[in-house]
Design a protein around this motif. Structure first.
Motif, PDB file in Angstrom:
ATOM      1  N   LEU A   8      57.232  42.487  28.290  1.00 48.70           N
ATOM      2  CA  LEU A   8      56.046  42.576  29.217  1.00 48.70           C
ATOM      3  C   LEU A   8      54.919  41.409  29.532  1.00 48.70           C
ATOM      4  O   LEU A   8      54.743  41.380  30.412  1.00 48.70           O
ATOM      5  N   TRP A   9      54.900  40.787  28.421  1.00 48.33           N
ATOM      6  CA  TRP A   9      53.901  39.709  28.350  1.00 48.33           C
ATOM      7  C   TRP A   9      54.709  38.550  29.401  1.00 48.33           C
ATOM      8  O   TRP A   9      54.022  37.993  30.165  1.00 48.33           O
ATOM      9  N   CYS A  10      56.007  38.482  29.270  1.00 42.86           N
ATOM     10  CA  CYS A  10      56.598  37.106  30.038  1.00 42.86           C
ATOM     11  C   CYS A  10      56.607  37.751  31.561  1.00 42.86           C
ATOM     12  O   CYS A  10      56.414  36.977  32.340  1.00 42.86           O
ATOM     13  N   GLU A  11      56.954  39.012  31.807  1.00 47.17           N
ATOM     14  CA  GLU A  11      56.967  39.676  33.216  1.00 47.17           C
ATOM     15  C   GLU A  11      55.538  39.323  33.646  1.00 47.17           C
ATOM     16  O   GLU A  11      55.351  39.199  34.990  1.00 47.17           O
ATOM     17  N   THR A  12      54.534  39.661  33.048  1.00 43.47           N
ATOM     18  CA  THR A  12      53.104  39.529  33.678  1.00 43.47           C
ATOM     19  C   THR A  12      52.882  38.250  33.807  1.00 43.47           C
ATOM     20  O   THR A  12      52.216  37.823  34.866  1.00 43.47           O
ATOM     21  N   LEU A 143      48.685  43.489  43.041  1.00 42.30           N
ATOM     22  CA  LEU A 143      47.465  43.811  41.999  1.00 42.30           C
ATOM     23  C   LEU A 143      47.950  45.020  41.427  1.00 42.30           C
ATOM     24  O   LEU A 143      47.417  45.290  40.144  1.00 42.30           O
ATOM     25  N   ALA A 144      48.556  45.962  42.188  1.00 41.34           N
ATOM     26  CA  ALA A 144      48.770  47.178  41.459  1.00 41.34           C
ATOM     27  C   ALA A 144      49.947  47.083  40.285  1.00 41.34           C
ATOM     28  O   ALA A 144      49.779  47.637  39.476  1.00 41.34           O
ATOM     29  N   SER A 145      50.654  46.181  40.550  1.00 41.61           N
ATOM     30  CA  SER A 145      51.836  45.813  39.515  1.00 41.61           C
ATOM     31  C   SER A 145      51.271  45.141  38.379  1.00 41.61           C
ATOM     32  O   SER A 145      51.382  45.342  37.309  1.00 41.61           O
ATOM     33  N   LEU A 146      50.372  44.174  38.605  1.00 43.70           N
ATOM     34  CA  LEU A 146      49.517  43.672  37.698  1.00 43.70           C
ATOM     35  C   LEU A 146      48.619  44.387  36.701  1.00 43.70           C
ATOM     36  O   LEU A 146      48.617  44.244  35.585  1.00 43.70           O
ATOM     37  N   ALA A 147      48.003  45.476  37.373  1.00 43.03           N
ATOM     38  CA  ALA A 147      47.197  46.661  36.774  1.00 43.03           C
ATOM     39  C   ALA A 147      47.958  47.359  35.850  1.00 43.03           C
ATOM     40  O   ALA A 147      47.726  47.647  34.643  1.00 43.03           O
ATOM     41  N   LYS A 148      49.291  47.556  36.297  1.00 41.35           N
ATOM     42  CA  LYS A 148      50.204  48.385  35.596  1.00 41.35           C
ATOM     43  C   LYS A 148      50.599  47.762  34.128  1.00 41.35           C
ATOM     44  O   LYS A 148      50.523  48.203  33.044  1.00 41.35           O
ATOM     45  N   ALA A 149      51.102  46.265  34.463  1.00 44.74           N
ATOM     46  CA  ALA A 149      51.332  45.711  33.260  1.00 44.74           C
ATOM     47  C   ALA A 149      50.231  45.446  32.425  1.00 44.74           C
ATOM     48  O   ALA A 149      50.527  45.494  31.096  1.00 44.74           O
ATOM     49  N   ALA A 150      49.166  45.049  32.983  1.00 46.83           N
ATOM     50  CA  ALA A 150      48.138  44.639  31.799  1.00 46.83           C
ATOM     51  C   ALA A 150      47.575  45.998  31.093  1.00 46.83           C
ATOM     52  O   ALA A 150      47.246  45.991  29.926  1.00 46.83           O
ATOM     53  N   SER A 151      47.576  47.207  31.813  1.00 45.67           N
ATOM     54  CA  SER A 151      47.384  48.510  31.070  1.00 45.67           C
ATOM     55  C   SER A 151      48.587  48.787  30.143  1.00 45.67           C
ATOM     56  O   SER A 151      48.150  49.268  28.970  1.00 45.67           O
ATOM     57  N   LEU A 153      50.172  46.624  28.444  1.00 47.68           N
ATOM     58  CA  LEU A 153      49.779  45.758  27.331  1.00 47.68           C
ATOM     59  C   LEU A 153      48.686  46.145  26.633  1.00 47.68           C
ATOM     60  O   LEU A 153      48.583  45.940  25.380  1.00 47.68           O
ATOM     61  N   PHE A 154      47.701  46.503  27.318  1.00 47.99           N
ATOM     62  CA  PHE A 154      46.618  47.210  26.545  1.00 47.99           C
ATOM     63  C   PHE A 154      47.095  48.305  25.623  1.00 47.99           C
ATOM     64  O   PHE A 154      46.468  48.415  24.533  1.00 47.99           O
ATOM     65  N   TYR A 155      47.821  49.198  26.081  1.00 46.30           N
ATOM     66  CA  TYR A 155      48.284  50.456  25.282  1.00 46.30           C
ATOM     67  C   TYR A 155      48.951  50.007  24.040  1.00 46.30           C
ATOM     68  O   TYR A 155      48.973  50.487  23.013  1.00 46.30           O
TER      69      TYR A 155
END
Length: 160
Positions: A8-12, A143-151, A153-155
């Motif tokens: 997920l980090w790499c994809e983001t 931005l929606a894709s990045l928000a999904k990935a960032a959230s 990662l947060f979880y």
């Protein structure tokens, strides 16, 4: 850190870098157009092809480095459990609502621009060409894709 989280980090990172490259160049193309300019098919085609190539190269390099640095080359991806599925569901919600909000703003800008053209009191002149609207919608998806990935990662970092 689990393999899923490392992926997920790499994809983001790839998504962010490729998005910055694409939008920087595409807005440069759009801003260089005159009102009577022809549609820049050749420039946008080159940009799309170079963006895809950049994405493939970055993906190959980053995932190869991740695999080499992970140490355990024989490890397979662990099956997802209920925690992984819960994180995915929550991050899907964040991405969905991000997409809805940004799309509502784009639609609102279109409506305000159309309404202000017919109004004597409200004079907002936002340049809304079809190409700019398409770019705004692509930006909304990104931005929606990045928000999904960032959230997600947060979880994963939070752990529950």
């Amino acid at each position: 850190m689990s393999w899923r989280e490392k992926n997920l980090w790499c994809e983001t990172l790839i998504s962010a870098l490729v998005s910055v490259y694409f939008f920087y160049h595409s807005f440069a193309i759009l801003l260089s157009l005159d009102a009577d300019s022809a549609f820049p098919v050749r420039d946008l085609t080159r940009l799309i092809i170079s963006t895809v190539i950049l994405s493939i190269i970055l993906s190959t390099v980053l995932f190869t480095l991740l695999r080499m640095l992970s140490g355990d080359h024989s490890a397979t991806v662990e099956p997802s459990d209920e925690r992984d599925r819960l994180f995915e569901l929550r991050s899907n919600q964040v991405g969905y609502w991000t997409l809805c909000v940004i799309t509502a703003f784009v639609i609102g800008a279109i409506v305000i621009n159309t309404t202000s053209a017919d109004s004597d009191t409200l004079q907002l002149n936002i340049p809304m060409s079809p190409l700019l609207i398409a770019q705004a919608l692509i930006a909304a998806l990104t931005l929606a894709s990045l928000a999904k990935a960032a959230s997600a990662l947060f979880y994963y970092r939070r752990g529950y």
